[in-house]
Design a protein around this motif. Structure first.
Motif, PDB file in Angstrom:
ATOM      1  N   ASN A 101      -4.186  -3.513 -14.371  1.00  0.00           N
ATOM      2  CA  ASN A 101      -4.147  -3.356 -16.410  1.00  0.00           C
ATOM      3  C   ASN A 101      -4.775  -4.576 -17.193  1.00  0.00           C
ATOM      4  O   ASN A 101      -5.311  -4.550 -17.485  1.00  0.00           O
ATOM      5  CB  ASN A 101      -3.436  -2.224 -16.728  1.00  0.00           C
ATOM      6  CG  ASN A 101      -3.005  -2.451 -18.633  1.00  0.00           C
ATOM      7  OD1 ASN A 101      -2.541  -2.652 -18.481  1.00  0.00           O
ATOM      8  ND2 ASN A 101      -4.535  -1.460 -18.679  1.00  0.00           N
ATOM      9  N   GLU A 136      -8.245  -0.748 -25.371  1.00  0.00           N
ATOM     10  CA  GLU A 136      -9.426   0.011 -25.861  1.00  0.00           C
ATOM     11  C   GLU A 136     -10.531  -0.147 -26.632  1.00  0.00           C
ATOM     12  O   GLU A 136     -11.126  -0.606 -26.697  1.00  0.00           O
ATOM     13  CB  GLU A 136      -8.978   1.862 -26.051  1.00  0.00           C
ATOM     14  CG  GLU A 136      -8.646   2.467 -24.582  1.00  0.00           C
ATOM     15  CD  GLU A 136      -9.296   2.509 -23.216  1.00  0.00           C
ATOM     16  OE1 GLU A 136     -10.500   2.752 -23.391  1.00  0.00           O
ATOM     17  OE2 GLU A 136      -9.171   2.257 -22.033  1.00  0.00           O
ATOM     18  N   CYS A 196      -0.399   4.218 -22.537  1.00  0.00           N
ATOM     19  CA  CYS A 196      -1.728   4.275 -22.563  1.00  0.00           C
ATOM     20  C   CYS A 196      -2.262   5.966 -21.764  1.00  0.00           C
ATOM     21  O   CYS A 196      -1.984   5.971 -20.479  1.00  0.00           O
ATOM     22  CB  CYS A 196      -2.281   3.298 -21.618  1.00  0.00           C
ATOM     23  SG  CYS A 196      -2.246   1.875 -22.694  1.00  0.00           S
ATOM     24  N   GLN A 234      -4.725   6.124 -20.793  1.00  0.00           N
ATOM     25  CA  GLN A 234      -5.785   6.428 -19.761  1.00  0.00           C
ATOM     26  C   GLN A 234      -5.607   6.312 -18.619  1.00  0.00           C
ATOM     27  O   GLN A 234      -6.512   6.633 -17.677  1.00  0.00           O
ATOM     28  CB  GLN A 234      -7.121   5.808 -20.212  1.00  0.00           C
ATOM     29  CG  GLN A 234      -6.668   4.397 -20.729  1.00  0.00           C
ATOM     30  CD  GLN A 234      -6.311   3.781 -22.019  1.00  0.00           C
ATOM     31  OE1 GLN A 234      -5.516   5.187 -22.420  1.00  0.00           O
ATOM     32  NE2 GLN A 234      -6.090   2.908 -22.900  1.00  0.00           N
ATOM     33  N   VAL A 235      -3.924   5.781 -18.435  1.00  0.00           N
ATOM     34  CA  VAL A 235      -3.786   5.157 -17.178  1.00  0.00           C
ATOM     35  C   VAL A 235      -2.651   6.007 -16.508  1.00  0.00           C
ATOM     36  O   VAL A 235      -1.280   6.076 -16.689  1.00  0.00           O
ATOM     37  CB  VAL A 235      -3.127   3.830 -17.149  1.00  0.00           C
ATOM     38  CG1 VAL A 235      -4.710   3.104 -16.443  1.00  0.00           C
ATOM     39  CG2 VAL A 235      -2.517   3.051 -18.466  1.00  0.00           C
ATOM     40  N   ASN A 236      -2.759   8.050 -17.115  1.00  0.00           N
ATOM     41  CA  ASN A 236      -1.289   8.457 -16.940  1.00  0.00           C
ATOM     42  C   ASN A 236      -0.282   8.108 -17.825  1.00  0.00           C
ATOM     43  O   ASN A 236       0.801   8.819 -17.036  1.00  0.00           O
ATOM     44  CB  ASN A 236      -1.310   8.649 -15.588  1.00  0.00           C
ATOM     45  CG  ASN A 236      -2.676   9.364 -14.801  1.00  0.00           C
ATOM     46  OD1 ASN A 236      -3.114  10.416 -14.883  1.00  0.00           O
ATOM     47  ND2 ASN A 236      -2.672   8.817 -13.969  1.00  0.00           N
TER      48      ASN A 236
END
Length: 159
Positions: free
Chosen positions: A64, A35, A23, A25-27
């Motif tokens: 997560n 999402e 993902c 959004q988590v590097n």
């Protein structure tokens, strides 16, 4: 991929699943995509397919994985205990299914502690039942607390 491991102390088996997705959004790390509602439901579908219809007695997610479970519980009736560790997330669906989350959060979790407390407080007028369990560490799994909670849930399930 997944792996089955046993706990001799608890006399149970765990199915440990490793995410297949990355993902942004988590590097770009491995994660459970959630999402959008469509992405959330697709991830859940993929998880259920990979269990090959084995009976599931509960869910545990860390970081997560906990965020994923917290959101999933607002849209899908799980009817099994959900243990979310080191996670929070917003409330999306106050009138969602009647699910129970055990929200374990470290008082020193600099990223999620305040958000977890807010989720717990906001959930009081929703269909979610959240049991808040705080521990003194940071963003990590409190193994003793987790083991005791699982023992309690197994005992309650036997009665």
């Amino acid at each position: 991929s997944s792996d089955v491991c046993s706990s001799d102390l608890l006399n149970i088996k765990f199915l440990v699943m490793i995410p297949k997705n990355r993902c942004p959004q988590v590097n770009n790390r491995l994660c459970w995509p959630h999402e959008t509602k469509q992405e959330l439901l697709q991830t859940y579908h993929n998880i259920m397919e990979s269990t090959h219809n084995d009976p599931i007695q509960g869910y545990i997610g860390f970081s997560n994985g906990g965020f994923f479970l917290n959101k999933l519980a607002q849209f899908v009736e799980i009817d099994k205990p959900i243990i979310s560790i080191g996670a929070a997330g917003p409330l999306f669906n106050k009138q969602g299914p009647l699910n129970t989350i055990y929200l374990l959060i470290g008082k020193k979790d600099q990223w999620n502690y305040e958000h977890a407390i807010n989720l717990y407080n906001r959930s009081k007028d929703t269909n979610l039942t959240i049991h808040l369990i705080e521990y003194d560490e940071g963003h990590q799994i409190p193994t003793n607390i987790l083991e005791n909670l699982i023992k309690k849930l197994i005992k309650n399930n036997e009665n």
